[in-house]
Design a protein around this motif. Structure first.
Motif, PDB file in Angstrom:
ATOM      1  N   UNK A 133      42.537  62.585  22.425  1.00  0.00           N
ATOM      2  CA  UNK A 133      43.390  62.057  21.362  1.00  0.00           C
ATOM      3  C   UNK A 133      44.835  61.980  21.859  1.00  0.00           C
ATOM      4  N   UNK A 134      45.490  60.865  21.544  1.00  0.00           N
ATOM      5  CA  UNK A 134      46.892  60.724  21.928  1.00  0.00           C
ATOM      6  C   UNK A 134      47.732  61.756  21.184  1.00  0.00           C
ATOM      7  N   UNK A 135      48.769  62.270  21.829  1.00  0.00           N
ATOM      8  CA  UNK A 135      49.597  63.304  21.214  1.00  0.00           C
ATOM      9  C   UNK A 135      51.042  62.829  21.172  1.00  0.00           C
ATOM     10  N   UNK A 136      51.783  63.351  20.196  1.00  0.00           N
ATOM     11  CA  UNK A 136      53.233  63.130  20.244  1.00  0.00           C
ATOM     12  C   UNK A 136      53.946  64.444  19.942  1.00  0.00           C
ATOM     13  N   UNK A 137      55.164  64.557  20.458  1.00  0.00           N
ATOM     14  CA  UNK A 137      55.935  65.785  20.262  1.00  0.00           C
ATOM     15  C   UNK A 137      56.662  65.699  18.935  1.00  0.00           C
ATOM     16  N   UNK A 138      56.586  66.779  18.182  1.00  0.00           N
ATOM     17  CA  UNK A 138      57.141  66.762  16.833  1.00  0.00           C
ATOM     18  C   UNK A 138      57.544  68.184  16.452  1.00  0.00           C
ATOM     19  N   UNK A 139      58.603  68.314  15.647  1.00  0.00           N
ATOM     20  CA  UNK A 139      58.960  69.655  15.169  1.00  0.00           C
ATOM     21  C   UNK A 139      58.049  70.024  13.999  1.00  0.00           C
ATOM     22  N   UNK A 140      58.000  71.307  13.716  1.00  0.00           N
ATOM     23  CA  UNK A 140      57.236  71.782  12.557  1.00  0.00           C
ATOM     24  C   UNK A 140      57.783  71.107  11.290  1.00  0.00           C
ATOM     25  N   UNK A 141      59.106  70.991  11.236  1.00  0.00           N
ATOM     26  CA  UNK A 141      59.747  70.353  10.077  1.00  0.00           C
ATOM     27  C   UNK A 141      59.214  68.927   9.866  1.00  0.00           C
ATOM     28  N   UNK A 142      59.202  68.146  10.942  1.00  0.00           N
ATOM     29  CA  UNK A 142      58.731  66.754  10.834  1.00  0.00           C
ATOM     30  C   UNK A 142      57.249  66.708  10.465  1.00  0.00           C
ATOM     31  N   UNK A 143      56.504  67.654  11.001  1.00  0.00           N
ATOM     32  CA  UNK A 143      55.060  67.679  10.727  1.00  0.00           C
ATOM     33  C   UNK A 143      54.803  67.942   9.241  1.00  0.00           C
ATOM     34  N   UNK A 144      55.553  68.877   8.660  1.00  0.00           N
ATOM     35  CA  UNK A 144      55.389  69.194   7.240  1.00  0.00           C
ATOM     36  C   UNK A 144      55.764  67.981   6.381  1.00  0.00           C
ATOM     37  N   UNK A 145      56.850  67.331   6.772  1.00  0.00           N
ATOM     38  CA  UNK A 145      57.316  66.163   6.021  1.00  0.00           C
ATOM     39  C   UNK A 145      56.273  65.041   6.078  1.00  0.00           C
ATOM     40  N   UNK A 146      55.746  64.803   7.265  1.00  0.00           N
ATOM     41  CA  UNK A 146      54.724  63.758   7.418  1.00  0.00           C
ATOM     42  C   UNK A 146      53.494  64.062   6.579  1.00  0.00           C
ATOM     43  N   UNK A 147      53.107  65.325   6.576  1.00  0.00           N
ATOM     44  CA  UNK A 147      51.918  65.708   5.803  1.00  0.00           C
ATOM     45  C   UNK A 147      52.128  65.394   4.327  1.00  0.00           C
ATOM     46  N   UNK A 148      53.290  65.764   3.788  1.00  0.00           N
ATOM     47  CA  UNK A 148      53.554  65.502   2.372  1.00  0.00           C
ATOM     48  C   UNK A 148      53.633  64.005   2.099  1.00  0.00           C
ATOM     49  N   UNK A 149      54.345  63.295   2.952  1.00  0.00           N
ATOM     50  CA  UNK A 149      54.517  61.854   2.726  1.00  0.00           C
ATOM     51  C   UNK A 149      53.171  61.137   2.761  1.00  0.00           C
ATOM     52  N   UNK A 150      52.330  61.492   3.729  1.00  0.00           N
ATOM     53  CA  UNK A 150      51.019  60.827   3.840  1.00  0.00           C
ATOM     54  C   UNK A 150      50.168  61.090   2.603  1.00  0.00           C
ATOM     55  N   UNK A 151      50.179  62.344   2.155  1.00  0.00           N
ATOM     56  CA  UNK A 151      49.349  62.672   0.982  1.00  0.00           C
ATOM     57  C   UNK A 151      49.914  62.043  -0.289  1.00  0.00           C
ATOM     58  N   UNK A 152      51.231  61.945  -0.379  1.00  0.00           N
ATOM     59  CA  UNK A 152      51.836  61.311  -1.564  1.00  0.00           C
ATOM     60  C   UNK A 152      51.544  59.815  -1.583  1.00  0.00           C
TER      61      UNK A 152
END
Lengths: 338, 454
Positions: free
Chosen positions: B127-146
């Motif tokens: 699987x392709x990977x990208x570098x991300x902070x924990x902060x960005x990961x949490x934000x992405x998770x919320x945005x995707x689910x919303x």
């Protein structure tokens, strides 16, 4: 900045003679209130027999409150209350058999015997409990109203609490947010004058609880809770206010419980005479009975027939609550996670 | 006399920042209190005021420079007639060089080698990977689910217009509007109750506590209302809700703002409890939490927010609860941790490896349910176990694991299980005492030596 107009709060017990109320309506209030009273009397009896355990808080004396408020409810409206909840469940149409079997801790109970007297729920009837922590149901009720507003469905929530809970901090946090966000919630303060054993004047700095929302801009009014027609009129006004998107409304319903706080209440904090005087002079069921007779809507015989019918329903519930088996042991481990 | 202007620390955990913009130029006169620069931290962009008066003699750090360490000289103020050139050049480099000299560069790469057993892989190989902070990961998770579910909304203090006290919710108000990103008054008890009620009413709230310290105000609603209603209603009425926010010690914020609640919430039947370490886990587990029909306590950590990890690039990446992750395979001892404890644990594993001790490192990730099987299988292999967490030592997660290991793998143990935890004291403010109160990798190393009899 212009001074903010204070929210309108008033003490306006409505004189009700029953003149504008139909026979059918009066009969249905009579029936609903009587069902609660007979049910509670039976519950008290079963408690005495050891069939009901733990805490059991009876609603006898306060029947006009829920029956009057329910009179203005429409399908989809929600209700939530404290642990003194049997009356609320019967008034919104939940099955007396299921309620009584929950009191006896049986599988046929509304919570399969796992909630007891204080914790019952019905998705179908939009009854959200049944909560044991004084005041906790108030923000929960505002949350139900939050969901209704989010879904734009025009429904309202009746969030019931007592004069004791009216001093809880979370109630005021909720008043603030409910007013700020214009949530369609009616805060129904059932003031039965005693927070467990503490008389209102010993626990409460300002006795007029209907004014408690004034600081948040929430209108409120005091209502005679021994008069089901006055409660109904207040409920119509409050629900109309909420449905029009005007935000929350406070109703302080002045009522009285005839029995102790719970079944284990020695009742040393008030006199027998005080209770008897309320029963004799202000009883809510007697009031409707008089309206029915005096208005020529019913005869003694008619009312006796209703009494009999109600007694049969309550006896059937009691029988069911004894016959329904205890929950199977595997129920200990179910319903912890969805 | 010339005065150096130093890069300021603008939050308790800030170590470096970006000099976003200079509002003065060389030769300008500045007065005390004048805003001279804009500095961007990982939390916010802040205005920086001059303390002293004088003339900007030299700007040492150009605008747009990222990664400027706290206390690095960024400009020099001179008095009338003074020349900046004389003082500027040495002053600019000296402290940085000194700091570098104190800490010798690590011989091995700083990040531990990640060895994930195939059985617990969270995503397909390749699987392709990208570098991300924990902060960005949490934000992405919320945005995707919303985006996916209209009933999901975010409520909390400063989540909207302020863009999040820790910038987790940055941009969400713009995308989803005030109906779904709701700023609350500072009344945790009340808004937690409202959120729980709205979950009874069919919505799927995410409640952000600015920190979990403040959730103590709301703990009755979390436990008595959210966690117990499904059971009390005989299965009729559940509460799909996520309570999330930073948990545990940040830095120098003293006793009332530094507490790890992992063991508290992990005790409650009806709750699910998640405490991620990496950004990939933060994302996959938060998405899972939002979809879960039960109340989920999601414990984040302020110090980890700015740390970067590899996150899989997948359209829909979730991680099931109750699955530990083996970060590092080893044969001499099992180290079990979660959340920020993983930082100390992985550090310790590196130090141990240098001494020839091979540690297996397990990240529990979820504390309710707990993946006992992974822990037990590892202990049966290594015959030794040390647990690591930041919380108080009495009634800790480590205490519980010790009991489970004793009960189910007693005969496999070659040494008692040792629990490394925070000290049994309220968090002190003084820097040296705070350091002493927290668990460290050196303590983990010492515990491992004890159980391996070295």
């Amino acid at each position: 900045m212009a001074p903010r107009k204070p929210a309108e709060t008033k003490e306006a017990p409505v004189e009700t003679t029953g003149a504008n109320v139909s026979k059918d309506e009066l009969l249905s209030y009579y029936r609903d209130m009587l069902l609660i009273r007979r049910f509670e009397e039976k519950a008290g009896q079963l408690y005495g027999m050891g069939l009901i355990g733990g805490f059991c808080h009876l609603y006898i004396g306060q029947e006009a409150v829920v029956v009057g408020l329910e009179a203005a409810a429409i399908e989809g409206d929600k209700r939530i209350t404290s642990y003194r909840d049997h009356g609320h469940m019967l008034a919104c149409g939940m099955d007396p058999k299921g309620v009584m079997a929950e009191l006896t801790g049986r599988i046929g109970g509304l919570s399969k015997g796992k909630g007891g007297s204080m914790h019952m729920f019905s998705k179908e009837k939009h009854f959200y409990g049944g909560h044991g922590i004084v005041g906790a149901q108030v923000p929960l009720g505002a949350g139900l109203a939050f969901a209704d507003k989010y879904n734009e469905n025009g429904n309202v929530t009746f969030a019931y609490f007592g004069d004791g809970a009216a001093n809880q901090g979370q109630v005021y946090e909720t008043f603030n947010m409910a007013a700020l966000w214009k949530l369609p919630v009616i805060f129904v303060i059932e003031n039965n004058q005693y927070a467990m054993g503490t008389a209102q004047k010993r626990s409460t700095s300002t006795p007029d609880l209907y004014t408690r929302g004034a600081a948040f801009g929430i209108p409120g009014e005091a209502v005679d809770g021994m008069d089901v027609l006055a409660v109904k009129a207040a409920s119509e006004k409050a629900t109309a206010h909420c449905r029009a998107g005007e935000g929350p409304y406070i109703l302080e319903i002045k009522t009285y419980r005839y029995r102790g706080h719970s079944m284990s209440d020695p009742a040393k904090y008030r006199s027998r005479e005080e209770v008897q005087k309320m029963r004799d002079e202000r009883d809510a069921i007697e009031h409707v009975r008089e309206l029915l007779i005096q208005g020529g809507h019913a005869t003694d015989e008619d009312l006796k027939a209703i009494d009999k019918e109600i007694k049969a329903i309550v006896n059937e519930a009691a029988e069911f609550s004894k016959e329904s088996p205890e929950p199977p042991l595997e129920e200990l481990w179910t319903d912890i996670y969805a | 006399m010339a005065v150096e202007i130093l890069m300021p620390a603008l939050s308790p955990t800030m170590e470096e920042g970006t000099l976003a913009k200079w509002l003065v130029k060389e030769g300008d006169t500045v007065t005390s209190g004048q805003i001279i620069a804009e500095i961007e931290t990982d939390k916010a962009t802040m205005e920086f005021e001059a303390v002293d008066e004088g003339t900007v003699g030299k700007i040492l750090v150009a605008e747009g420079t990222a990664g400027v360490k706290v206390n690095t000289p960024i400009a020099v103020l001179v008095e009338e007639g003074e020349s900046a050139d004389a003082v500027a050049a040495p002053a600019a480099t000296a402290p940085v060089a000194a700091a570098a000299a104190e800490t010798p560069a690590p011989a091995a790469p700083a990040a531990p080698v990640e060895v994930v057993s195939k059985a617990s892989a969270d995503y397909p190989e390749g699987t392709a990977m990208k570098t991300m902070t924990v902060r960005e990961a949490l934000r992405e998770a919320m945005a995707e689910e919303m985006r996916a579910t209209p009933e999901v909304y975010l409520m909390g203090e400063e989540v909207g217009e302020y863009q999040g006290a820790y910038k987790i919710s940055q941009g969400l108000l713009d995308e989803f509007g005030p109906k779904r990103v709701i700023d609350t008054p500072i009344t945790e008890h009340g808004f937690a109750g409202i959120a729980v009620g709205s979950a009874f009413g069919g919505l799927k709230p995410i409640v952000e506590f600015m920190t979990f310290n403040f959730a103590m105000q709301a703990i009755d609603q979390i436990i008595n209302s959210a966690a117990k209603t499904l059971y009390m209603s005989g299965g009729q009425m559940g509460c799909p809700i996520v309570f999330r926010g930073p948990n545990g010690a940040a830095a120098r914020v003293a006793a009332q703002h530094s507490q790890d609640y992992a063991a508290w919430y992990a005790q409650i039947p009806g709750l699910k409890v998640v405490m991620p370490y990496s950004a990939a886990d933060a994302k996959g587990l938060l998405k899972q939490a939002i979809r879960d029909p039960n109340p989920v306590i999601f414990l984040e950590n302020e110090i980890l927010y700015g740390q970067s990890f590899e996150v899989p690039v997948l359209d829909d990446f979730t991680i099931p609860f109750g699955k530990a992750r083996i970060w590092r395979e080893g044969s001499d001892v099992t180290l079990v941790s979660f959340g920020i404890g993983m930082k100390h644990t992985l550090e310790a594993a590196d130090k141990l490896a240098a001494e020839g001790i091979s540690a297996e490192v397990i990240d529990l990730r979820t504390l309710r349910p707990i993946d006992y099987d992974t822990v037990l299988a590892s202990v049966m292999k290594t015959n030794r176990c040390v647990t690591v967490e930041e919380g108080f030592p009495v009634g800790s997660i480590g205490n519980h694991l010790s009991a489970v290991i004793m009960e189910r793998a007693f005969d496999y143990l070659d040494a008692p299980v040792i629990n490394c935890a925070g000290k049994d004291v309220p968090m002190p403010y003084a820097a040296n005492l705070e350091k002493l109160a927290l668990v460290t990798s050196d303590e983990v190393v010492a515990a491992v030596k004890k159980v391996t009899y070295r």
